[in-house]
Design a protein around this motif. Structure first.
Motif, short mmCIF file in Angstrom:
data_model
loop_
_atom_site.label_atom_id
_atom_site.label_comp_id
_atom_site.label_asym_id
_atom_site.label_seq_id
_atom_site.Cartn_x
_atom_site.Cartn_y
_atom_site.Cartn_z
N GLN A 51 -23.69 24.97 -17.78
CA GLN A 51 -23.07 24.01 -16.87
C GLN A 51 -21.58 23.88 -17.16
O GLN A 51 -20.76 23.85 -16.24
CB GLN A 51 -23.76 22.65 -17.02
N ALA A 59 -22.30 26.09 -8.94
CA ALA A 59 -21.59 24.82 -9.06
C ALA A 59 -20.79 24.60 -7.78
O ALA A 59 -20.08 25.50 -7.33
CB ALA A 59 -20.65 24.83 -10.26
N VAL A 60 -20.92 23.41 -7.19
CA VAL A 60 -20.25 23.08 -5.93
C VAL A 60 -19.42 21.82 -6.13
O VAL A 60 -19.91 20.81 -6.65
CB VAL A 60 -21.27 22.85 -4.79
N ASP A 61 -18.16 21.87 -5.69
CA ASP A 61 -17.31 20.69 -5.69
C ASP A 61 -17.68 19.87 -4.46
O ASP A 61 -17.65 20.37 -3.33
CB ASP A 61 -15.84 21.10 -5.64
N VAL A 62 -18.05 18.62 -4.66
CA VAL A 62 -18.54 17.76 -3.57
C VAL A 62 -17.46 17.54 -2.50
O VAL A 62 -17.75 17.58 -1.31
CB VAL A 62 -19.05 16.42 -4.12
N ARG A 94 -13.82 14.85 -11.13
CA ARG A 94 -14.36 15.38 -9.88
C ARG A 94 -15.88 15.34 -9.95
O ARG A 94 -16.46 15.33 -11.02
CB ARG A 94 -13.88 16.81 -9.65
N GLU A 95 -16.51 15.34 -8.78
CA GLU A 95 -17.97 15.35 -8.72
C GLU A 95 -18.46 16.75 -8.36
O GLU A 95 -18.06 17.30 -7.34
CB GLU A 95 -18.46 14.34 -7.69
N PHE A 96 -19.31 17.32 -9.23
CA PHE A 96 -19.88 18.64 -9.01
C PHE A 96 -21.39 18.53 -8.88
O PHE A 96 -22.02 17.64 -9.45
CB PHE A 96 -19.60 19.58 -10.19
N ILE A 97 -21.97 19.47 -8.13
CA ILE A 97 -23.42 19.61 -8.03
C ILE A 97 -23.76 20.96 -8.67
O ILE A 97 -23.11 21.96 -8.38
CB ILE A 97 -23.89 19.58 -6.57
N PHE A 98 -24.79 20.97 -9.53
CA PHE A 98 -25.22 22.19 -10.19
C PHE A 98 -26.63 22.55 -9.78
O PHE A 98 -27.49 21.67 -9.66
CB PHE A 98 -25.17 22.02 -11.72
N GLU A 99 -26.87 23.85 -9.60
CA GLU A 99 -28.20 24.36 -9.27
C GLU A 99 -28.53 25.46 -10.27
O GLU A 99 -27.77 26.41 -10.44
CB GLU A 99 -28.23 24.92 -7.86
N GLU A 151 -17.73 26.67 -3.88
CA GLU A 151 -18.84 27.00 -4.75
C GLU A 151 -18.51 28.23 -5.60
O GLU A 151 -17.84 29.15 -5.13
CB GLU A 151 -20.08 27.32 -3.91
#
Length: 81
Positions: free
Chosen positions: A49, A26-29, A9-14, A34
């Motif tokens: 992470q 962490a957000v699942d694209v 899966r593709e995640f975005i981290f801030e 989130e």
């Protein structure tokens, strides 16, 4: 990496510093789901992470998102845009 919880899966981290802590979102694209974790500022970024990814995978499982479906179950919280 073997055993990586979000490897398919593709995640975005801030990462945001908050005093002596770090807030990691962490957000699942695909779904927009989130989660947020906090940790000490001296904790390694990859450890935070990995923790956030594990929490997000658990949340996706709770929401009924499986690797096959990749969409939230009907009646779930949030809005897909």
């Amino acid at each position: 990496m073997s055993g990586d919880p979000g490897q398919d899966r593709e995640f975005i981290f801030e990462f945001v510093s908050v005093g002596d802590s770090v807030r990691v979102a962490a957000v699942d694209v695909e779904t927009g789901i989130e989660v947020v974790v906090f940790g000490p500022i001296k904790t390694r970024q990859d450890d935070l992470q990995r923790l956030a990814a594990r929490k997000l995978m658990r949340r996706l499982t709770q929401e009924g998102v499986t690797p096959e479906s990749k969409t939230p179950r009907p009646g779930g919280r949030g809005v897909i845009v």
